[in-house]
Design an enzyme around this catalytic site. Structure first.
Site, PDB file in Angstrom:
ATOM      1  N   CYS A  77      43.064 -32.013 -23.142  1.00  0.00           N
ATOM      2  CA  CYS A  77      42.168 -30.884 -22.900  1.00  0.00           C
ATOM      3  C   CYS A  77      42.534 -30.070 -21.672  1.00  0.00           C
ATOM      4  CB  CYS A  77      40.732 -31.399 -22.744  1.00  0.00           C
ATOM      5  SG  CYS A  77      40.520 -32.526 -21.339  1.00  0.00           S
ATOM      6  N   GLU A 115      36.769 -34.113 -29.932  1.00  0.00           N
ATOM      7  CA  GLU A 115      36.093 -34.014 -28.632  1.00  0.00           C
ATOM      8  C   GLU A 115      37.005 -33.290 -27.670  1.00  0.00           C
ATOM      9  OE1 GLU A 115      35.326 -35.554 -24.441  1.00  0.00           O
ATOM     10  OE2 GLU A 115      37.119 -35.603 -25.696  1.00  0.00           O
TER      11      GLU A 115
END
Length: 331
Positions: A77, A115
């Protein structure tokens, strides 16, 4: 029917998403992770994890004869994070999403769970997430997402906002398990930092700031509340919300400026790596093998809030069970 669902996990890290789905009753059938130290921690806590396929995801695939019902991924991320450079798909770490899509195309699961940092949705004026969502829709999935804060959805005192993406395969008649899916509702935060941090428990001296440390005087002056987790932010001390830990990051404990700091009955110290695991909701039995603290901190910061994952996984499995029952599909 929970145990009937078989999961393939990409970018598995130390197994936070895997643990959440396992606690919800699913079976982890295949997992991939490239970081050798994370793999050590994963194997330590998953009975050796013979299904863990260590190495570069570009060179890996789920075995062709393995049925997979759910693909899960907490793909890197940093490319989308406020803390990073936010280059998104221009960054190699952002492009790794293409490997998630490849595994989905190869396994054709009934469901997908992703996620990531909450800024994934707003990155590049929303274009980054639009590409991800449309790529899933092009593969025949109905997609929904929410941004949840760990302190509001996991009963864990960490201020951690993440986006959670759920997708279910749409069948020829237009139906899908999404018809039976609802994201979990918020729950009260009853856990405090003192359920995780024992101020009477003396830790190893290496976690404490000695009085001759360059920052000690400023820390000592600012850190007046034993109910607060503080941070050293390069040139000042940040006081966070009472009884809530700030977002754990991968650079804590390695000289980064987001090191969470507390005052216990023995002095001023950093959170230990084990305490960081607890602030992610990992159970007490989950532990690190012997390795440098820097690896441990990185693993905790890169991981996920397990109780939030478990609650969403439970809802996904309920929806998949409901769809099977409605359609008369035998497991």
């Amino acid at each position: 029917m929970a145990g009937e669902y078989r999961v393939a996990s990409l970018f598995a890290g130390i197994g936070g998403i895997c643990l959440g789905f396992k606690e919800a009753g699913a079976d982890i059938s295949w997992a991939n992770e490239i970081d050798k130290y994370a793999c050590q921690t994963y194997r330590e806590n998953f009975n050796g994890a013979p299904y863990l396929d260590e190495g570069d995801i570009y060179l890996k695939s789920v075995p062709q004869d393995m049925r997979i019902d759910i693909v899960v991924a907490g793909f890197p991320c940093q490319a989308f994070s406020i803390a990073g450079y936010r280059k998104g798909f221009e960054d190699e770490r952002g492009v790794l999403y293409t490997q998630v899509l490849r595994i989905i195309q190869e396994t054709r699961p009934e469901a997908v769970f992703l996620e990531n940092v909450k800024n994934l949705k707003s990155h590049d004026n929303g274009n980054t997430y639009r590409v991800i969502r449309e790529s899933l829709e092009a593969e025949g999935y109905i997609v929904d997402e929410r941004v949840f804060n760990t302190k509001s959805y996991g009963n864990i005192p960490q201020n951690r906002e993440r986006i959670y993406v759920v997708a279910f395969k749409q069948h020829e008649d237009g139906s899908s398990a999404m018809d039976y899916f609802e994201f979990p509702e918020p729950i009260p935060l009853t856990t405090t930092i003192h359920d995780i941090v024992d101020v009477d428990d003396k830790k190893d001296d290496r976690f404490y700031y000695a009085p001759d440390h360059i920052y000690y005087d400023r820390l000592n002056e600012a850190m007046t509340d034993s109910d607060t987790v503080y941070q050293w932010r390069r040139v000042y001390v940040r006081e966070n919300q009472s009884n809530v830990c700030p977002t754990l990051t991968a650079n804590m404990g390695t000289g980064g400026h987001n090191v969470p700091i507390i005052r216990d009955n023995y002095g001023i110290r950093k959170l230990t790596p084990e305490e960081c695991l607890r602030f992610q909701g990992f159970p007490e039995w989950y532990h690190y093998p012997e390795m440098a603290p820097s690896h441990k901190y990185k693993q905790a910061g890169n991981s996920v809030s397990v109780p939030v994952i478990r609650r969403i996984a439970e809802k996904m499995i309920e929806a998949m069970d409901g769809y099977r029952d409605a359609k008369g599909i035998e497991s």
